[in-house]
Write a protein that holds these residues in place. Structure first.
Motif, PDB file in Angstrom:
ATOM      1  N   THR A   1       0.834  -1.207   0.000  1.00  0.00           N
ATOM      2  CA  THR A   1       0.000   0.000   0.000  1.00  0.00           C
ATOM      3  C   THR A   1       0.865   1.253   0.000  1.00  0.00           C
ATOM      4  OG1 THR A   1      -1.739  -1.173   1.224  1.00  0.00           O
ATOM      5  CG2 THR A   1      -1.822   1.231   1.224  1.00  0.00           C
ATOM      6  N   ALA A   2       1.882   1.279   0.851  1.00  0.00           N
ATOM      7  CA  ALA A   2       2.736   2.463   0.968  1.00  0.00           C
ATOM      8  C   ALA A   2       3.548   2.703  -0.298  1.00  0.00           C
ATOM      9  CB  ALA A   2       3.671   2.304   2.167  1.00  0.00           C
ATOM     10  N   SER A   3       4.117   1.646  -0.868  1.00  0.00           N
ATOM     11  CA  SER A   3       4.932   1.817  -2.075  1.00  0.00           C
ATOM     12  C   SER A   3       4.091   2.292  -3.247  1.00  0.00           C
ATOM     13  CB  SER A   3       5.633   0.506  -2.421  1.00  0.00           C
ATOM     14  OG  SER A   3       4.683  -0.528  -2.669  1.00  0.00           O
ATOM     15  N   ALA A   4       2.865   1.793  -3.361  1.00  0.00           N
ATOM     16  CA  ALA A   4       1.978   2.224  -4.437  1.00  0.00           C
ATOM     17  C   ALA A   4       1.607   3.694  -4.278  1.00  0.00           C
ATOM     18  CB  ALA A   4       0.708   1.365  -4.454  1.00  0.00           C
ATOM     19  N   ALA A   5       1.391   4.121  -3.038  1.00  0.00           N
ATOM     20  CA  ALA A   5       1.033   5.518  -2.797  1.00  0.00           C
ATOM     21  C   ALA A   5       2.188   6.449  -3.155  1.00  0.00           C
ATOM     22  CB  ALA A   5       0.639   5.708  -1.333  1.00  0.00           C
ATOM     23  N   VAL A   6       3.408   6.022  -2.887  1.00  0.00           N
ATOM     24  CA  VAL A   6       4.576   6.839  -3.244  1.00  0.00           C
ATOM     25  C   VAL A   6       4.656   7.013  -4.755  1.00  0.00           C
ATOM     26  CG1 VAL A   6       7.093   6.910  -3.258  1.00  0.00           C
ATOM     27  CG2 VAL A   6       5.888   6.277  -1.170  1.00  0.00           C
ATOM     28  N   VAL A   7       4.433   5.931  -5.484  1.00  0.00           N
ATOM     29  CA  VAL A   7       4.506   5.975  -6.946  1.00  0.00           C
ATOM     30  C   VAL A   7       3.384   6.827  -7.540  1.00  0.00           C
ATOM     31  CG1 VAL A   7       4.427   4.545  -9.022  1.00  0.00           C
ATOM     32  CG2 VAL A   7       5.680   3.748  -7.033  1.00  0.00           C
TER      33      VAL A   7
END
Length: 245
Positions: free
Chosen positions: A101-107
């Motif tokens: 979830t966090a990595s997708a939000a950063v991208v």
């Protein structure tokens, strides 16, 4: 978990096809849909067409980045055995879901910023500095809800079925939630139904900020509730998949 987040971000940024559809594509759609309607107003919103579509396409771009990327990638990782390897590490189920979830939000951040830049440069959209910052933060934070949904779909569907399922959810939420056109153009019964969708609440965050208001409590509550539902479902599906393995 931090290592997994870094790995996911690196993989996403190296995927040119993914970057095109999540960063470039929403900006192109914004220019096409906004067209020459620089001074036209969207009925019942108090916003110009470019301002309204800027938030809609920024939200759509973030939705593309977190939903499409997460669901298909996870389904493929399950089939390739990568997820099984992760289970052999100390990473807990909730850590896996949070990392995805966090990595997708950063991208998703570049897709938001690029749409804003295109709107400001080519359509003359202007807001105060605090509004630009608040818009970026609200749309970015709201994308976490759909990142969790992407994780859940990735564990719900097989590699062959994940793309059609994701596309139906993706376009259904985008269209009915008012990202492609104002919900005021819908029949009254459909407007009522759309007001409870997460995409409608998501776009409403930015539209309220554009008008100089605080986001409505109902929209924030809806997004938080959907996030908890999707994240909880993703964690449950992860554990279920672990038991099968």
């Amino acid at each position: 978990m931090n290592s997994l987040i870094k790995l996911e971000i690196t993989r996403a940024l190296r995927n040119r096809k993914f970057l095109f559809f999540s960063v470039v594509y929403p900006s192109m759609l914004f220019l096409i849909i906004a067209g020459t309607q620089d001074s036209d107003q969207v009925p019942d919103t108090g916003l110009s067409v470019p301002a309204f579509m800027m938030v809609s396409m920024a939200s759509f771009g973030a939705l593309t980045a977190v939903l499409m990327g997460n669901s298909e990638r996870i389904a493929k990782e399950r089939e390739s055995g990568w997820v099984r390897q992760l289970r052999l590490t100390a990473l807990p189920g909730r850590g896996y879901v949070l990392a995805k979830t966090a990595s997708a939000a950063v991208v998703s951040l570049p897709s938001i910023v690029v749409v804003f830049a295109v709107a400001a440069i080519f359509k003359g959209v202007r807001f105060d500095a605090w509004q630009w910052l608040a818009l970026t933060g609200a749309i970015w934070a709201g994308s976490l809800c759909f990142a969790a949904l992407g994780v859940a779909i990735g564990y719900l569907a097989s590699g062959d079925a994940v793309r059609p399922i994701t596309m139906i959810v993706y376009f259904g939420l985008s269209l009915l939630g008012g990202l492609w056109m104002p919900v005021t153009t819908f029949p009254h019964w459909l407007q009522e139904a759309a007001s409870w969708l997460p995409t409608h609440a998501y776009a409403a965050l930015g539209q309220a900020i554009e008008l100089g208001d605080a986001p409505h409590a109902k929209d924030i509550t809806l997004l938080v509730a959907y996030f908890l539902l999707f994240a909880g479902g993703a964690a449950w599906l992860y554990r279920k998949d672990t038991l099968k393995a």
